[in-house]
Design an enzyme around this catalytic site. Structure first.
Site, PDB file in Angstrom:
ATOM      1  N   CYS A 224       0.981  -1.098  -0.186  1.00 53.16           N
ATOM      2  CA  CYS A 224       0.057  -0.033   0.063  1.00 53.16           C
ATOM      3  C   CYS A 224       0.898   1.286  -0.067  1.00 53.16           C
ATOM      4  O   CYS A 224       0.717   1.912   1.013  1.00 53.16           O
ATOM      5  CB  CYS A 224      -0.838   0.001   1.249  1.00 53.16           C
ATOM      6  SG  CYS A 224      -1.750  -1.623   1.373  1.00 53.16           S
ATOM      7  N   ALA A 225       1.937   1.174  -0.926  1.00 56.05           N
ATOM      8  CA  ALA A 225       2.952   2.198  -1.052  1.00 56.05           C
ATOM      9  C   ALA A 225       2.636   3.660  -0.965  1.00 56.05           C
ATOM     10  O   ALA A 225       3.250   4.650  -0.528  1.00 56.05           O
ATOM     11  CB  ALA A 225       3.884   1.877  -1.834  1.00 56.05           C
ATOM     12  N   GLY A 228       5.038   6.876  -1.583  1.00 53.09           N
ATOM     13  CA  GLY A 228       6.410   6.059  -1.174  1.00 53.09           C
ATOM     14  C   GLY A 228       7.171   6.332  -0.112  1.00 53.09           C
ATOM     15  O   GLY A 228       8.471   6.031  -0.223  1.00 53.09           O
ATOM     16  N   GLY A 229       6.765   7.161   0.895  1.00 57.79           N
ATOM     17  CA  GLY A 229       7.575   7.662   2.015  1.00 57.79           C
ATOM     18  C   GLY A 229       8.251   6.492   2.598  1.00 57.79           C
ATOM     19  O   GLY A 229       9.543   6.410   2.893  1.00 57.79           O
ATOM     20  N   LYS A 230       7.501   5.425   2.847  1.00 68.06           N
ATOM     21  CA  LYS A 230       8.122   4.165   3.721  1.00 68.06           C
ATOM     22  C   LYS A 230       8.829   3.576   2.786  1.00 68.06           C
ATOM     23  O   LYS A 230       9.734   2.845   3.181  1.00 68.06           O
ATOM     24  CB  LYS A 230       7.099   3.465   4.303  1.00 68.06           C
ATOM     25  CG  LYS A 230       6.417   4.117   5.591  1.00 68.06           C
ATOM     26  CD  LYS A 230       5.233   3.557   6.259  1.00 68.06           C
ATOM     27  CE  LYS A 230       4.559   4.219   7.424  1.00 68.06           C
ATOM     28  NZ  LYS A 230       3.716   5.606   6.886  1.00 68.06           N
ATOM     29  N   ASP A 293       0.710  -0.896   5.050  1.00 65.93           N
ATOM     30  CA  ASP A 293       0.323   0.364   5.633  1.00 65.93           C
ATOM     31  C   ASP A 293      -1.045   0.821   5.059  1.00 65.93           C
ATOM     32  O   ASP A 293      -1.306   1.345   4.159  1.00 65.93           O
ATOM     33  CB  ASP A 293       1.349   1.444   5.251  1.00 65.93           C
ATOM     34  CG  ASP A 293       1.381   2.852   5.836  1.00 65.93           C
ATOM     35  OD1 ASP A 293       0.299   2.963   6.875  1.00 65.93           O
ATOM     36  OD2 ASP A 293       1.855   3.829   5.507  1.00 65.93           O
ATOM     37  N   CYS A 345      -1.850   5.158  10.243  1.00 65.12           N
ATOM     38  CA  CYS A 345      -1.627   6.467  10.865  1.00 65.12           C
ATOM     39  C   CYS A 345      -2.971   6.487  11.667  1.00 65.12           C
ATOM     40  O   CYS A 345      -3.393   7.873  11.811  1.00 65.12           O
ATOM     41  CB  CYS A 345      -1.499   7.559   9.818  1.00 65.12           C
ATOM     42  SG  CYS A 345      -2.692   7.454   8.635  1.00 65.12           S
TER      43      CYS A 345
END
Length: 397
Positions: A224-225, A228-230, A293, A345
């Site tokens: 669940c990109a 793409g921060g993670k 995520d 989050c």
């Protein structure tokens, strides 16, 4: 920093914010559309973003003191905000601050802290007495954090490089890649950003990425990109080696990720659109590490997305069904012995611990190794939850 504020600015912002509040338009997209049609300097754009977020964070207070809704009389609400924060607006008589403070003293705490009634009720249901502290933390303006891109630079080297450009920062205890930015600056105009030496990312989000113990040469899927921060954080942890497959159901987010990956030098990231259930099925048992995520209420990041408080109440029932569906189907991509990190989050247990407990009841081949809720009140970071699970072989007798 005290924001610059004038009548023309608030008039233009009102044209943006009224549809955000009445038609549920995302604030960031509405502001982006404004900046695309109006010529503003970087400083002017930053002022308008901060002012719009300030209004959204404390809207319940400003409306209560103005005696009207913003969508009906925006100028009156702006005048209250200006008086409350000590701003001067040329050519406009502002309400008396002492009188405003006297009336504010009689308001409920949640109204003072920019929390609508429906969210106050939900927060108490989810967190009980702990909600009051979290609500207060989510009312404050969010600090700015960056993640040093270890593919190109160390955290200490980044701090010195930023200082050379006049940008002050400090290290963040317990988050080795994080710096908190102390200067009020155009961060994305810096040479350090253009060189790909950092990404803006909350320290709590960096902790989530660190919770998945990825290794160089591993097969990693971020299913669940989003933008793409993670994914970028994981690629740096992998030293740019191995294969990181970043997946999402929205193609434009993956396009953004590709641009960010090029700037970061993360050549081991491959993007793939989830176009059907077959995309997931073809990857059965392929991942050594799997990050889920999942979409959630965003209750932990309300100070960064304060407009979410004033639109439709969170679709918790729909979101929780989606979270369970993703857990059930996407977990099949993990190989036996691999690690799965479920993350949100959100700070609401119904999206976090309760979902993991449900999943473990359905899947006896998974065990919970560790879980953590990152509390805004306790850390000063955004709010997150993560649970690290391991898939094991099922022994049949």
């Amino acid at each position: 920093m005290k924001l610059e504020m004038h009548a023309l600015m608030t008039e233009r912002l009102s044209q943006v914010l009224v549809p955000v509040l009445s038609q549920q338009q995302p604030l960031d997209k509405a502001l982006a559309a404004l900046f695309a049609t109006e010529k503003y300097s970087v400083k002017e754009q930053a002022n308008q973003v901060q002012l719009a977020q300030q209004l959204m964070r404390g809207l319940s207070l400003y409306e209560a003191l103005a005696g009207c809704r913003f969508v009906e009389q925006p100028a009156k609400v702006w005048a209250v905000l200006a008086s409350w924060h000590g701003y001067s607006v040329y050519g406009q008589l502002l309400p008396d601050l002492t009188e405003l403070q006297g009336r504010a003293a009689a308001l409920p705490a949640h109204i003072l802290q920019g929390c609508p009634d429906w969210l106050e009720q939900l927060g108490q249901q989810e967190l009980g007495d702990a909600w009051a502290l979290e609500r207060e933390a989510l009312w404050a303006r969010a600090p700015r954090y960056v993640r040093a891109n270890w593919l190109k630079i160390s955290t200490s080297e980044l701090q010195q490089a930023l200082l050379a450009e006049g940008i002050e920062s400090r290290v963040v205890a317990g988050v080795p890649t994080a710096l908190e930015i102390l200067s009020d600056c155009a961060l994305f105009q810096s040479r350090a950003f253009k060189q790909g030496w950092f990404e803006q990312q909350d320290a709590g989000s960096q902790q989530v990425a660190d919770a998945l113990h990825v290794k160089p040469a591993a097969r990693v899927i971020d299913a669940c990109a989003g933008a793409g921060g993670k994914s970028l954080a994981l690629a740096a942890r992998m030293a740019g080696k191995g294969r990181l497959l970043a997946m999402d159901v929205e193609e434009w987010k993956l396009a953004t990720l590709q641009q960010r990956a090029r700037r970061a030098g993360a050549g081991n990231i491959e993007t793939r659109l989830i176009s059907s259930s077959k995309t997931i099925k073809r990857l059965a048992d392929k991942a050594d590490f799997l990050l889920l995520d999942v979409p959630c209420s965003g209750s932990g990041v309300l100070r960064r997305n304060p407009d979410a408080k004033w639109q439709a109440p969170m679709r918790l029932a729909e979101l929780k069904a989606l979270q369970r569906d993703i857990l059930s189907r996407y977990s099949k991509m993990l190989a036996i012995g691999g690690e799965l990190l479920y993350a949100t989050c959100s700070i609401f247990p119904s999206e976090n611990q309760h979902q993991v407990q449900w999943f473990l009841q359905q899947r006896p081949d998974f065990v919970l190794e560790q879980e953590q809720t990152i509390s805004p009140a306790a850390t000063g970071f955004d709010g997150f939850y993560w649970a690290r699970l391991r898939r094991q072989a099922v022994i049949t007798v």
